[in-house]
Design a protein around this motif. Structure first.
Motif, PDB file in Angstrom:
ATOM      1  N   ASN A 201       0.818  -1.222   0.000  1.00 47.78           N
ATOM      2  CA  ASN A 201       0.000   0.000   0.000  1.00 47.78           C
ATOM      3  C   ASN A 201       0.846   1.265   0.000  1.00 47.78           C
ATOM      4  OD1 ASN A 201      -2.455  -1.292  -0.098  1.00 47.78           O
ATOM      5  ND2 ASN A 201      -2.782  -1.277   2.124  1.00 47.78           N
ATOM      6  N   HIS A 202       2.120   1.147   0.364  1.00 47.36           N
ATOM      7  CA  HIS A 202       3.009   2.319   0.341  1.00 47.36           C
ATOM      8  C   HIS A 202       3.342   2.720  -1.102  1.00 47.36           C
ATOM      9  CE1 HIS A 202       3.909   2.641   4.666  1.00 47.36           C
ATOM     10  NE2 HIS A 202       3.807   1.320   4.681  1.00 47.36           N
ATOM     11  N   GLY A 203       3.209   1.784  -2.026  1.00 45.23           N
ATOM     12  CA  GLY A 203       3.414   2.082  -3.437  1.00 45.23           C
ATOM     13  C   GLY A 203       4.853   2.239  -3.876  1.00 45.23           C
ATOM     14  N   PHE A 204       5.806   1.919  -2.998  1.00 50.93           N
ATOM     15  CA  PHE A 204       7.223   2.076  -3.345  1.00 50.93           C
ATOM     16  C   PHE A 204       7.769   0.877  -4.114  1.00 50.93           C
ATOM     17  CE2 PHE A 204       7.260   4.675   0.747  1.00 50.93           C
ATOM     18  CZ  PHE A 204       7.075   5.873   0.064  1.00 50.93           C
ATOM     19  N   ALA A 205       7.330  -0.297  -3.754  1.00 45.22           N
ATOM     20  CA  ALA A 205       7.844  -1.529  -4.360  1.00 45.22           C
ATOM     21  C   ALA A 205       6.780  -2.607  -4.247  1.00 45.22           C
ATOM     22  CB  ALA A 205       9.123  -1.964  -3.659  1.00 45.22           C
ATOM     23  N   THR A 206       6.970  -3.702  -4.993  1.00 47.62           N
ATOM     24  CA  THR A 206       6.034  -4.819  -4.922  1.00 47.62           C
ATOM     25  C   THR A 206       6.643  -5.917  -4.070  1.00 47.62           C
ATOM     26  OG1 THR A 206       5.188  -4.320  -7.137  1.00 47.62           O
ATOM     27  CG2 THR A 206       4.747  -6.523  -6.253  1.00 47.62           C
ATOM     28  N   PHE A 207       6.021  -6.141  -2.923  1.00 45.81           N
ATOM     29  CA  PHE A 207       6.510  -7.165  -1.999  1.00 45.81           C
ATOM     30  C   PHE A 207       5.771  -8.479  -2.236  1.00 45.81           C
ATOM     31  CE2 PHE A 207       7.459  -3.174   0.037  1.00 45.81           C
ATOM     32  CZ  PHE A 207       8.679  -3.377   0.656  1.00 45.81           C
ATOM     33  N   THR A 208       6.460  -9.580  -2.020  1.00 44.60           N
ATOM     34  CA  THR A 208       5.840 -10.908  -2.123  1.00 44.60           C
ATOM     35  C   THR A 208       6.295 -11.742  -0.935  1.00 44.60           C
ATOM     36  OG1 THR A 208       7.677 -11.761  -3.447  1.00 44.60           O
ATOM     37  CG2 THR A 208       5.772 -10.878  -4.647  1.00 44.60           C
ATOM     38  N   THR A 228      12.092 -16.497   8.306  1.00 49.07           N
ATOM     39  CA  THR A 228      12.457 -16.484   6.882  1.00 49.07           C
ATOM     40  C   THR A 228      11.643 -15.455   6.111  1.00 49.07           C
ATOM     41  OG1 THR A 228      13.056 -18.831   6.960  1.00 49.07           O
ATOM     42  CG2 THR A 228      12.598 -17.892   4.779  1.00 49.07           C
ATOM     43  N   GLU A 229      10.345 -15.401   6.370  1.00 47.44           N
ATOM     44  CA  GLU A 229       9.484 -14.476   5.627  1.00 47.44           C
ATOM     45  C   GLU A 229       9.741 -13.018   5.991  1.00 47.44           C
ATOM     46  OE1 GLU A 229       7.585 -15.358   3.035  1.00 47.44           O
ATOM     47  OE2 GLU A 229       8.576 -17.266   3.430  1.00 47.44           O
ATOM     48  N   LEU A 230       9.929 -12.733   7.274  1.00 48.63           N
ATOM     49  CA  LEU A 230      10.189 -11.339   7.679  1.00 48.63           C
ATOM     50  C   LEU A 230      11.525 -10.845   7.129  1.00 48.63           C
ATOM     51  CD1 LEU A 230       8.966 -11.120  11.405  1.00 48.63           C
ATOM     52  CD2 LEU A 230       7.775 -10.464   9.316  1.00 48.63           C
ATOM     53  N   PHE A 231      12.551 -11.688   7.209  1.00 47.60           N
ATOM     54  CA  PHE A 231      13.859 -11.288   6.687  1.00 47.60           C
ATOM     55  C   PHE A 231      13.814 -11.157   5.163  1.00 47.60           C
ATOM     56  CE2 PHE A 231      16.637 -12.955  10.441  1.00 47.60           C
ATOM     57  CZ  PHE A 231      16.003 -12.043  11.268  1.00 47.60           C
ATOM     58  N   SER A 232      12.998 -11.993   4.511  1.00 50.64           N
ATOM     59  CA  SER A 232      12.855 -11.905   3.059  1.00 50.64           C
ATOM     60  C   SER A 232      12.218 -10.574   2.663  1.00 50.64           C
ATOM     61  CB  SER A 232      11.996 -13.060   2.541  1.00 50.64           C
ATOM     62  OG  SER A 232      11.687 -12.884   1.168  1.00 50.64           O
ATOM     63  N   LEU A 233      11.192 -10.142   3.396  1.00 52.37           N
ATOM     64  CA  LEU A 233      10.537  -8.862   3.107  1.00 52.37           C
ATOM     65  C   LEU A 233      11.513  -7.710   3.320  1.00 52.37           C
ATOM     66  CD1 LEU A 233       7.059  -9.544   4.761  1.00 52.37           C
ATOM     67  CD2 LEU A 233       7.542  -9.313   2.307  1.00 52.37           C
TER      68      LEU A 233
END
Length: 352
Positions: A201-208, A228-233
């Motif tokens: 929603n910040h519109g800066f990048a596309t996170f997955t 793993t998921e938090l560090f990946s984000l």
């Protein structure tokens, strides 16, 4: 206890029976199946086999003997307690083992039954434990939403120290305090979906994020998924902002190599790279499969081997040159890495 009362507790339930006597295992398994056709009875001959089965599929209840080969019931209960897997445990053992079995109470054993166990003793215990298991304290999604907002802020401000702290606090305070492991697959995957949506929603990048993990059998699995998921984000934001892990990693390695003989700390290298020590440690291990200390030690020994190949270098001076002022300690580390002492290494090269 009537059949209908038992049946109302739950549908498919996995009951693991651990006993080294085949006839006893078969007898208890038969009682469990007669108790309710929706009960599935798994069997194991000792604690080692039981842990292997638990790793594959967590049972709803475990019934275990005390005296068994390879791993006895007490050691098994201790292992499960340390794994923080919330499995109700019932000890079924002989009268002579009662004092021994009492030790299991410190590992969360719920009930103790004497052999030979009958349906009149076993069925009420199964019913009580399954009822307790099904009536779980409601999970606080409000609390998780508040935590996710703090995680979002830590990621967006590239504050890895705060992110690591939030991760640790959640694991220690929420995931290990009487939680049911089955809850966490739904809770964490839903939580990651919400977090990814907030970040996007910040519109800066596309996170997955990986929102379809394998089934969690233990709190440790759930914790690893969350980390793993938090560090990946965090890494995704780092990459989007122009970070290059590979060049950063090569720069860090070069700096370490140039200062290999000095008392260089992880914190010092992280500071030179402009990263938080915790994050630098995570990235370094991910890229090298070694901790900072392990990498530095192996690089020092590589340099020591090259110096030992030069006859004019004294063995004692080699240790000092690579950063080990204490000769016995240098010898110990060298042998740990190479399998031989510095003197033996030089002798193998034909250098006296």
């Amino acid at each position: 206890m009537s059949f209908h009362e038992i049946r109302s507790v739950a549908m498919i339930k996995q009951i693991l029976i651990v006993d080294d006597e085949p006839m006893v295992r078969m007898g208890i398994a038969k009682l469990v199946r007669q108790c309710n056709p929706d009960f599935r009875a798994g069997v194991a001959a000792n604690g080692v086999e039981a842990l292997e089965q638990i790793a594959r599929q967590r049972p709803d209840i475990m019934l275990t003997d005390i005296r068994m080969p390879k791993m006895d019931g007490l050691a098994l209960c201790k292992q499960i307690h340390e794994m923080k897997v919330n499995i109700p445990i019932v000890v079924i053992s002989g009268y002579d083992d009662f004092a021994y079995a009492q030790k299991c109470l410190t590992y969360g054993v719920k009930e103790y039954l004497l052999k030979p166990v009958t349906e009149h003793e076993l069925y009420p215990v199964l019913n009580k434990l399954l009822v307790q298991q099904d009536v779980q304290a409601p999970f606080s999604f409000y609390k998780m939403e508040e935590w996710l907002e703090r995680v979002e802020a830590a990621i967006m401000t590239a504050n890895f120290e705060t992110l690591a702290g939030l991760l640790q606090s959640w694991i220690q305070e929420e995931m290990t305090e009487g939680s049911q492991v089955d809850q966490w697959e739904r809770v964490l995957t839903d939580g990651m979906k919400i977090l990814v949506k907030k970040l996007n929603n910040h519109g800066f990048a596309t996170f997955t994020a990986n929102v379809s993990p394998e089934q969690f059998n233990t709190i440790a699995c759930a914790s690893q998924y969350l980390q793993t998921e938090l560090f990946s984000l965090y890494n995704q934001l780092f990459q989007w902002r122009g970070g290059n892990q590979k060049s950063l990693f090569e720069e860090a390695k070069s700096y370490i190599d140039e200062h290999i003989s000095e008392e260089l700390s992880l914190e010092e290298v992280a500071d030179k790279m402009g990263l938080a020590p915790t994050y630098f440690s995570y990235i370094f291990k991910k890229m090298t499969n070694q901790t900072f200390v392990q990498y530095r030690m192996h690089k020092r020994i590589e340099l020591a081997k090259r110096l030992l190949e030069m006859p004019h270098y004294k063995v004692v001076d080699v240790g000092v040159t690579i950063g080990y002022q204490n000769y016995p300690y240098f010898t110990k580390i060298f042998k740990k890495v190479t399998g031989c002492s510095p003197t033996e290494y030089r002798s193998m090269l034909g250098i006296k």
